[in-house]
Each structure stands twice: as C-alpha cells, then as structure tokens.
Design a protein around this motif. Structure first.
Motif, short mmCIF file in Angstrom:
data_model
loop_
_atom_site.label_atom_id
_atom_site.label_comp_id
_atom_site.label_asym_id
_atom_site.label_seq_id
_atom_site.Cartn_x
_atom_site.Cartn_y
_atom_site.Cartn_z
N ALA A 1 2.08 6.39 0.24
CA ALA A 1 1.20 5.98 -0.86
C ALA A 1 0.51 4.65 -0.59
O ALA A 1 -0.65 4.45 -0.99
CB ALA A 1 2.00 5.91 -2.16
N VAL B 1 -3.85 11.84 -8.40
CA VAL B 1 -4.18 11.57 -7.01
C VAL B 1 -5.24 12.55 -6.52
O VAL B 1 -6.16 12.17 -5.78
CB VAL B 1 -2.92 11.65 -6.13
N ILE C 1 2.07 12.77 -2.04
CA ILE C 1 1.66 12.00 -0.86
C ILE C 1 2.85 11.90 0.09
O ILE C 1 3.95 11.48 -0.29
CB ILE C 1 1.17 10.60 -1.27
#
Length: 355
Positions: free
Chosen positions: A188, A283, A331
């Motif tokens: 991340a 995201v 992620i």
C-alpha cells in the motif's frame, strides 16, 4: 505450485551509461560487437554512448520502431545482418531501445547460433521497469502479443534515467502503467507514492526512486518463479484484458502503446477483482480515476466484445479451453488462476467503457 531460484539479474543504475557499458564489455570475452537500435533510438539515444570506446568498432543494426514491427520479418532481418557481419557465438549484441527492441533483440541473440550474449540498455520507462528485466524475450505472431519467445537473461541491464528526457508524455505514461501494476501487487505504501506522483510535471529524482522500487518488485517475483509456473503470473495483472485491447487496436489499424492498453486492462481487471475477490472499491475507484486522467481513451463498442473475448482465449495463462487471469483481493494480495466466464468479462468491458 512450482518455485525455482534463478540467479539475480545484474541491473546497474547509472548516470554515465557509456562508461559503464565499456566496463561491462571489458568483463566479457567477445570478438565482435553489434548494437541494435530503431530509427528513433539511433538518432536520440545512440549519441549518449559516444564515450564508450568499444562503440567505434561496433556494427549498428537499425530496425523500424513501434510494436507493429516486433515480428518475424524484423527478426529475420536482424539475424541476416548478424550473419552478414560475421557474428560468431562469441559476439555480443547490445539492445538500445524500448521494449520492442529489447524483446526482439533478446530473442534474436538467444536463438542466433544457439545463443550469443546480449546487453540491454532500456531507453523508455516501460523497458526500464518491465521489458528489459526478467528474461522474457519474443516477438508478436499472427497479430498476437509475444506469441513466440524464450526466457533468457541479458548479461547486464544498464539503466540511465537520462534517456527518459527523449520521451514524450504518452510514452512516459506508458511505462508508468507497469509501475502502477507493481504497486498494486506489492504494498500500500508504494501504491500511495505512485498515485500521488505528478506525471504532468515529473520530479526525476523521485521518479528514479520509484523506478528502483519497481525493479525490486519485479526482480523478487522473477527470482522465485523464473518460468512463470506460479507467482510470476502476478506480473500479468492487467495484461489478460490489456493484451486483447492492444491486439484489437492493431487489427483496427490504430495501434496503442502497450502501457495504455495495460492501464485500461487494469481498470477491467480491478472490476473483476472487486466482484470476484472482494477488492476494496475505494482503491479501485482511485486507480480508475488515475487512469482516466492520464491515459488515452480506448475506442471500442459492444459490437467488439466477442472479438475481444476471442483474443483473450489466446492468452498464455489459459488452459483446457478456459480463460484464466491474475486478480487481486487487496493491494499485495494476489489471486492466481482465477477463471473468467464470458458474461463477467463482458461486464468488465462495460465498466471500462462506462465506469
């Protein structure tokens, strides 16, 4: 799952590429030196190697630029010039260019006389973080991306950020798409740095750090799985759809840059990751916004869905007549070999066009 430890590829970041090339060549026992360039890198990049004394005796092989020329015809021309130049198994080929040059040149060297040594000097961001690193070589065939090729490492990869000054914005962004992929499959913090970077006004020092991190991500994966039997498939995120977009564009006579196709491929595959693997929607939307702001719009309508699907059936990750893709549950959380049904692929194509 199959894992194999592979020797770490020698990648050197430098601001004096000609000097480091000379030092690298001095470590090799070779008889003749050949340099592969396209017409663009011949004019813009070859002069940056002028302080390499070995270049004075090098034979320069010039090919046409762009991915439409990464084919068997061009490959044969390179082999012909190597042969006519009396290249032997002790000769060295330096590939000076973007991904098209390093892919094709690496394959040409790997097959000529059953293999001669080669050095990659990537001149585009895409080649620096992806094409020149990891040992993949190859050419397109029958309109399909990288259909023919071999795994083989360059003796050394020399990365000089000075070459990026020769790029236009579209080509810079093209390479950055692969870096975005590296962020999504790694962590991340790296992803955050990537999406906060200003591509319109790039800070070259910051970009160098991001490039080095991208190379680290790819190197780590390749070392664990050099022949793409398992975790290396993570590097294909965005490419199952992306390669199909790229092949369709070539068919339509309006080719697009590889990274732009991959950027939109990631949009579609993030949608698939969201609905099939629970990837976080915030995201996903962050990535979609970044792509929409920085990458050329794809031009296709629903009449092309069947053709895109057909092109996807040729992806090298497929098996038993089924389409498989690398997706993400978060992620750095990679889901390998996720089967894709036709209906959900069409949903993803809707999302790419409208989402």
């Amino acid at each position: 799952m199959y894992f194999c430890i592979m020797e770490r590829q020698d990648i050197i970041f430098t601001s004096s590429v000609g000097q480091v090339l000379a030092e690298s060549l001095n470590l090799l026992s070779y008889d003749k030196l050949f340099v592969l360039v396209d017409t663009t890198t011949r004019d813009k990049c070859l002069p940056l190697l002028q302080n390499c004394s070995a270049m004075g005796k090098a034979s320069v092989i010039v090919i046409h630029p762009d991915d439409v020329h990464k084919n068997v015809d061009t490959l044969c021309k390179v082999w012909e010039q190597l042969s006519c130049g009396s290249a032997s198994r002790k000769s060295v080929l330096v590939n000076l260019g973007g991904g098209m040059v390093t892919d094709l040149g690496g394959f040409a060297a790997s097959a000529f006389k059953r293999g001669i040594k080669f050095i990659n000097i990537p001149t585009t961001l895409l080649a620096m973080v992806d094409a020149s690193v990891g040992g993949k070589t190859g050419v397109n065939f029958l309109g399909l991306k990288n259909e023919i090729g071999i795994f083989n490492n360059a003796q050394v990869v020399l990365v000089d950020m000075a070459f990026l000054a020769t790029l236009d914005a579209d080509n810079l962004n093209s390479g950055y798409a692969e870096m975005l992929k590296h962020g999504l499959i790694s962590d991340a913090d790296h992803w955050k740095r990537l999406v906060n970077f200003d591509l319109d006004h790039p800070d070259w020092e910051i970009l160098r750090g991001l490039v080095e991190r991208s190379v680290e991500v790819k190197q780590k994966v390749v070392l664990e799985d050099p022949k793409e039997a398992g975790i290396r498939k993570a590097l294909n995120f965005g490419h199952t759809l992306g390669h199909a977009f790229e092949s369709l564009a070539m068919e339509q006579g309006s080719p697009i840059l590889h990274g732009h196709a991959v950027a939109w491929g990631m949009v579609g595959e993030l949608y698939l990751s969201r609905i099939l693997c629970g990837f976080p929607s915030d995201v996903m939307q962050q990535a979609v916004s970044f792509v929409r702001e920085n990458y050329s719009v794809l031009h296709f309508d629903c009449k092309k869905y069947d053709r895109i699907y057909e092109l996807m059936t040729h992806d090298k990750k497929n098996a038993n007549g089924k389409i498989y893709a690398t997706l993400l549950s978060g992620i750095g959380q990679v889901v390998l070999d996720q089967e894709l049904q036709k209906e959900v692929i069409f949903e993803a194509l809707d999302f790419v066009r409208e989402g």
